[in-house]
Design an enzyme around this catalytic site. Structure first.
Site, PDB file in Angstrom:
ATOM      1  N   LYS A  49       0.845  -1.202   0.000  1.00  0.00           N
ATOM      2  CA  LYS A  49       0.000   0.000   0.000  1.00  0.00           C
ATOM      3  C   LYS A  49       0.877   1.248   0.000  1.00  0.00           C
ATOM      4  O   LYS A  49       1.956   1.253   0.611  1.00  0.00           O
ATOM      5  CB  LYS A  49      -0.892  -0.027   1.251  1.00  0.00           C
ATOM      6  CG  LYS A  49      -1.950   1.068   1.317  1.00  0.00           C
ATOM      7  CD  LYS A  49      -2.841   0.863   2.557  1.00  0.00           C
ATOM      8  CE  LYS A  49      -3.916   1.921   2.706  1.00  0.00           C
ATOM      9  NZ  LYS A  49      -4.773   1.701   3.886  1.00  0.00           N
ATOM     10  N   SER A 124      -9.694   1.864   3.058  1.00  0.00           N
ATOM     11  CA  SER A 124      -8.854   2.637   2.180  1.00  0.00           C
ATOM     12  C   SER A 124      -7.835   1.830   1.371  1.00  0.00           C
ATOM     13  O   SER A 124      -7.287   2.357   0.404  1.00  0.00           O
ATOM     14  CB  SER A 124      -8.103   3.681   3.014  1.00  0.00           C
ATOM     15  OG  SER A 124      -7.228   3.051   3.923  1.00  0.00           O
ATOM     16  N   SER A 147      -9.731  -0.715   7.129  1.00  0.00           N
ATOM     17  CA  SER A 147      -9.240  -0.508   5.762  1.00  0.00           C
ATOM     18  C   SER A 147      -8.695  -1.715   5.022  1.00  0.00           C
ATOM     19  O   SER A 147      -8.527  -1.642   3.806  1.00  0.00           O
ATOM     20  CB  SER A 147      -8.199   0.604   5.733  1.00  0.00           C
ATOM     21  OG  SER A 147      -8.861   1.838   5.733  1.00  0.00           O
TER      22      SER A 147
HETATM   23  N1  GLN Z   1     -12.968   4.295   6.869  1.00  0.00           N
HETATM   24  C1  GLN Z   1     -12.175   4.555   8.021  1.00  0.00           C
HETATM   25  C2  GLN Z   1     -11.661   5.968   8.002  1.00  0.00           C
HETATM   26  O1  GLN Z   1     -11.878   6.616   7.031  1.00  0.00           O
HETATM   27  C3  GLN Z   1     -11.052   3.555   8.110  1.00  0.00           C
HETATM   28  C4  GLN Z   1      -9.842   3.903   7.406  1.00  0.00           C
HETATM   29  C5  GLN Z   1      -8.673   3.003   7.677  1.00  0.00           C
HETATM   30  O2  GLN Z   1      -8.785   1.937   8.254  1.00  0.00           O
HETATM   31  N2  GLN Z   1      -7.511   3.502   7.269  1.00  0.00           N
HETATM   32  O3  GLN Z   1     -11.074   6.447   8.913  1.00  0.00           O
END
Ligand code: GLN
Length: 443
Positions: A49, A124, A147
């Protein structure tokens, strides 16, 4: 093997799903593969990532403010991968700084879902999920509030957020330190297990790492004799078709004793998570001024007299909307007039959820759907509340630091298992029940 790698690289070059922000050069990848083969090792391609530092490979965290940032060092997990015969194929697309649940918040364009390109892949770690599904490539994502589990569910692959403190965050571009872990995602439960075995363990460069979880062989162990808790109120929060698939999947867990009851504290999870995540983000993202690194000098606005105004202008120009919204909200919840009413209350809610969960997972795993819906259509801008609501079933595990994984149970639907700290093995045992046969020479 080399032939298969070459045909993989051919397919990746087009990248119709926009799963990658940066791809490594074909020559470099093949040279590394040949070197490994000469040493008698299997070259294993892997994706990373774009918020995980890779020496000499651009790392943008999905943001324009890091558009030209090339880290001078490897994250600890990347060092470990390299030592174990993994070849980084490319850096996967993501919501800017990990802020999003759909993959639509990337400054480099949205990722598409390989199951249906008109749908979002989940985020994400959107590119990691799409690549796991479309190219059978395992990868490393990060999970602050779901995410890797969200893209695992919506792309029908496997993803596991390990116990907090089991995997080094050294070299991870930070979003909310107290919640996140670098997390494996892959086409099979086995591929996720293998990655976790490699990346887990204490690291002197990350004082929050405390030990290593043993996960070898867990995905093949079976679930006979396990006990599980299913929060009934969680099932009221999800779409009918998701609920039906989940209930069907529960029937496959032969030999697991199921208990159904409400977990009222789930209601607190999203508000507590977002207050804490934004507070930590506002502090973490203060380091980006776009001046010292990350932005090509010719794109910087002309210098002005006042330094603070200048930095504000740069940040205004190179951060995306969602990131700005969270920095402003995060600074607000920490400010003198509000911190007791908001930040401290969120910490109390975190404690409440965690204690309830610790009690349940003493002798059980918690089972629930991963996402409340199937993957929605690509939409561009979404209302923040709509986005936050998608995380209702994933963020509690981050608040409590518990291991949590998602296994595919139908197209675009995941079953989530949450276990006690250091019992990542139990999560993998559940995931193993839904193992999929995937053919690729590197798996
Ligand atoms: N959707 C969550 C956020 O926007 C999780 C994001 C993540 O795990 N990086 O914070």
């Amino acid at each position: 093997m080399i032939d298969e790698l070459e045909s993989l690289l051919d397919r990746l070059e087009e990248d119709p799903l926009n799963a990658f922000i940066t791809l490594r050069s074909r020559e470099e990848v093949l040279r590394e593969a040949e070197e490994l083969l000469r040493k008698g090792l299997i070259p294993r391609p892997i994706t990373v990532k774009d918020n995980i530092s890779t020496k000499g490979i651009r790392t943008t965290a999905g943001s324009k403010i890091l558009k030209t940032y090339v880290p001078p060092f490897d994250a600890t997990v990347v060092e470990k991968l390299k030592r174990n015969g993994y070849i980084i194929i490319g850096k996967t697309n993501m919501d800017e700084f990990g802020m999003g649940s759909t993959g639509e918040n990337s400054a480099y364009g949205p990722t598409k879902n390989p199951l249906d390109p008109s749908k979002v892949p989940g985020g994400s770690s959107s590119g990691a999920g799409a690549a796991a599904r479309a190219y059978s490539l395992p990868g490393l994502g990060s999970d602050t509030g779901g995410s890797v589990r969200a893209p695992a569910a919506w792309c029908s692959v496997f993803g596991l957020k390990p116990t907090y403190g089991s995997v080094s965050r050294y070299g991870l571009v930070p979003y909310a330190d107290s919640l996140e872990q670098i997390s494996p995602i892959g086409p099979t439960a086995k591929s996720v297990e293998r990655l976790l075995e490699i990346i887990a363990g204490k690291d002197d460069k990350d004082a929050t790492t405390v030990g290593k979880t043993e996960v070898s062989g867990c995905s093949e162990k079976g679930v006979e004799g396990m006990k599980a808790f299913v929060p009934e109120n969680a099932l009221d929060m999800v779409d009918k078709d998701v609920k039906a698939e989940f209930e069907r999947a529960l029937k496959k867990l032969d030999g697991v004793e199921l208990e159904f009851s409400d977990l009222e504290e789930l209601e607190l999870a999203v508000p507590a998570y977002y207050v804490i995540a934004m507070a930590e983000a506002s502090s973490n993202l203060a380091r980006y001024d776009g001046i010292r690194y990350g932005v090509p000098p010719e794109e910087l606005p002309p210098l002005t007299e006042n330094f603070y105004e200048y930095v504000a202008e740069v940040r205004g120009k190179f951060f995306g909307w969602e990131v700005k919204r969270r920095i402003v909200t995060g600074s607000t919840v920490l400010s003198a007039g509000y911190s007791e009413e908001l930040y401290l209350r969120a910490l109390k809610a975190r404690r409440k959820i965690s204690e309830k969960l610790y009690n349940i997972v003493k002798d059980k795993v918690v089972l629930m759907p991963t996402m409340p819906t199937k993957p929605p259509s690509l939409a561009g801008e979404r209302r923040p509340r709509e986005l936050f609501a998608m995380d209702v079933l994933t963020v509690a595990a981050n608040l409590a630091g518990l291991p949590a994984g998602s296994a595919p149970i139908a197209e675009g639907v995941g079953l989530q298992a949450v276990a006690a700290r250091w019992r990542d093995c139990d999560v993998l045992r559940i995931m193993g029940v839904f193992e999929r046969p995937v053919e690729a020479p590197w798996l």
